[in-house]
Scaffold this active site. Structure first.
Site, PDB file in Angstrom:
ATOM      1  N   ARG A  48       0.812  -1.216  -0.026  1.00 42.02           N
ATOM      2  CA  ARG A  48      -0.115   0.016   0.011  1.00 42.02           C
ATOM      3  C   ARG A  48       0.934   1.114   0.086  1.00 42.02           C
ATOM      4  NH1 ARG A  48      -1.147   1.749   4.539  1.00 42.02           N
ATOM      5  NH2 ARG A  48      -2.015  -0.075   5.664  1.00 42.02           N
ATOM      6  N   TYR A 100     -17.244  15.900 -14.694  1.00 43.47           N
ATOM      7  CA  TYR A 100     -17.689  14.586 -14.673  1.00 43.47           C
ATOM      8  C   TYR A 100     -18.792  14.453 -13.481  1.00 43.47           C
ATOM      9  CZ  TYR A 100     -17.525   9.777 -13.511  1.00 43.47           C
ATOM     10  OH  TYR A 100     -17.856   8.263 -13.186  1.00 43.47           O
ATOM     11  N   ASP A 172      -8.033  18.373 -14.425  1.00 40.96           N
ATOM     12  CA  ASP A 172      -8.623  17.070 -14.694  1.00 40.96           C
ATOM     13  C   ASP A 172      -8.087  16.739 -16.278  1.00 40.96           C
ATOM     14  OD1 ASP A 172      -9.704  14.729 -15.528  1.00 40.96           O
ATOM     15  OD2 ASP A 172     -11.384  14.598 -14.011  1.00 40.96           O
ATOM     16  N   LYS A 197      -9.282   5.697 -18.987  1.00 38.43           N
ATOM     17  CA  LYS A 197      -9.567   6.415 -20.477  1.00 38.43           C
ATOM     18  C   LYS A 197      -8.208   6.275 -21.408  1.00 38.43           C
ATOM     19  CE  LYS A 197     -13.257   6.778 -18.129  1.00 38.43           C
ATOM     20  NZ  LYS A 197     -13.428   7.521 -17.143  1.00 38.43           N
TER      21      LYS A 197
END
Ligand SMILES: Cc1ncc(COP(=O)(O)O)c(C=O)c1O
Length: 384
Positions: A48, A100, A172, A197
């Site tokens: 992690r 978004y 973004d 994407k």
């Protein structure tokens, strides 16, 4: 040696494996690492906190965005969650008026509960940003071109205003990727991506990537990444590195197809509105041209009222109706009920996300085949 973006896509970050000479970074599928004694680890403790495959991807996104530090997350929203966790009770963000839907949802239904609030502004209007900035505002959050109306915001102009008031700028960059636009070089402080994407590019991996220049912001984000824990798995990190290698060739084809299709739509007589910042008639055209190396491959359009938009979706044969974007295959979606359903209808109507709006992620198939499919589906949807 300083490399251009096409070479960086393939050799940026960590190039292959030093130990074995493997040309690809191995998948370090491990959760933990042997320590040679108390306090004597070999640079890795727990996956992690850090994993070599993820670290290679993190260095790669930093290189591509011309930043200094990169971070990889389990999704774009895990990245956004971590970035929003930089803020404290009483802080406010100014956000683009079409973003978004999931970004809106986390602001409106999660962070607002912790009294980290937002105000929607038209970030393409610099006077509106200047007017909205007050002491509680800590950052301006923009998408450009924004999802789904492709509104363009001048990153450099917004950064100048925000920095004059000592506020952060978060961009973004999902729709354009660093291949076409590098916000950190235009003054932004934090760049975020849904790596799901174009960066991944094959609709097979969910991921989020972040790049920053400033060490103080990076240190805090690494702390939060480990504290919150939404990290990208080793295998998915490998898939992202693999996808990114072909980003340049894919984007060139995506953009060429989108330009051709946008021009066709405008002249077709089938649509009442086309949103694409690569069109000279688009209000964002000049800023887009100034700050990016292409307008991307997202097009939104509204069919002429003679056609039934619901029937249009059902009549497509090659283009797929699905959430998401940026994969090699062409996808359409209905923002009002899919990607932007989390935004209340009155706000959607106000900003132009009308029920008839169709969002098209132009893939890399043959452009003429895509046009034929659009045309046959539009004709089939003609109202009686
Ligand atoms: C512009 C933009 N930002 C962020 C996200 C969220 O990314 P993810 O779906 O990887 O969590 C999306 C997802 O569609 C997006 O389109």
């Amino acid at each position: 040696m300083s490399l251009k973006i096409d070479s960086l896509l393939i050799h940026g970050g960590i190039d292959g494996d030093e130990t074995t000479g493997a040309v690809n970074v191995p998948v370090y599928q491990t959760s933990t690492y042997k320590q040679d004694g108390l306090g004597k680890d070999r640079g890795w403790e727990y996956s992690r906190t850090g994993n070599p495959t993820r670290a290679a991807l993190e260095k790669l996104i930093a290189d591509l965005e011309q930043g200094e530090y990169g971070l990889a997350f389990a999704s774009g929203l895990a990245a956004i969650n971590t970035i929003l966790s930089l803020f404290k009770r009483g802080d406010k963000l100014l956000v683009s008026d079409n973003i978004y839907g999931g970004t809106f949802r986390i602001l409106d239904n999660v962070f607002k509960n912790f009294d980290i609030t937002y105000e929607i502004v038209d970030t393409s209007d610099e006077a509106a940003i200047e007017a909205a900035i007050d002491d509680s505002v800590k950052a301006v959050y923009i998408e450009t071109p924004a999802n789904p109306l492709l509104t363009v915001t001048d990153i450099e102009a917004v950064s100048k205003i925000a920095h004059r008031h000592d506020k952060l700028v978060i961009v973004d960059n999902t729709f354009l990727t660093p291949y076409l636009q590098r916000p950190l070089t235009l003054g932004a402080d934090i760049v975020i991506h849904s790596g799901t994407k174009y960066l991944g590019g094959h609709s097979d991996t969910i991921s989020g990537l972040v790049a920053v220049k400033r060490k103080d912001i990076a240190d805090r984000l690494y702390y939060l990444q480990n504290a919150i824990g939404g990290v990208l798995a080793p295998w998915d990190s490998f898939l992202m590195i693999r996808g990114i290698k072909t980003l340049g060739v894919r984007m060139d084809r995506h953009v060429a197809n989108a330009e051709k299709i946008a021009r066709w739509l405008v002249g077709s007589g089938y649509v009442s509105k086309v949103y694409y910042p690569g069109l000279k008639t688009d209000p964002g055209y000049e800023v887009q041209k100034k700050q990016a190396d292409g307008a991307g491959a997202m097009i939104s359009f509204v069919l002429d009222p003679k056609y039934d938009y619901k029937k249009f979706y059902e009549s497509l044969k090659l283009i797929t109706l699905a959430e998401s974007l940026g994969g090699v295959e062409s996808l359409v979606c209905h923002p009002a009920t899919m990607t932007h359903a989390a935004i209340p209808r009155e706000i959607r109507q106000e900003v132009g996300i009308v029920d008839e709006l169709i969002r098209f992620s132009v893939g890399i198939e043959d452009a003429d085949d895509l046009i034929s499919d659009l045309e046959q589906a539009i004709k089939a949807s003609k109202k009686a």
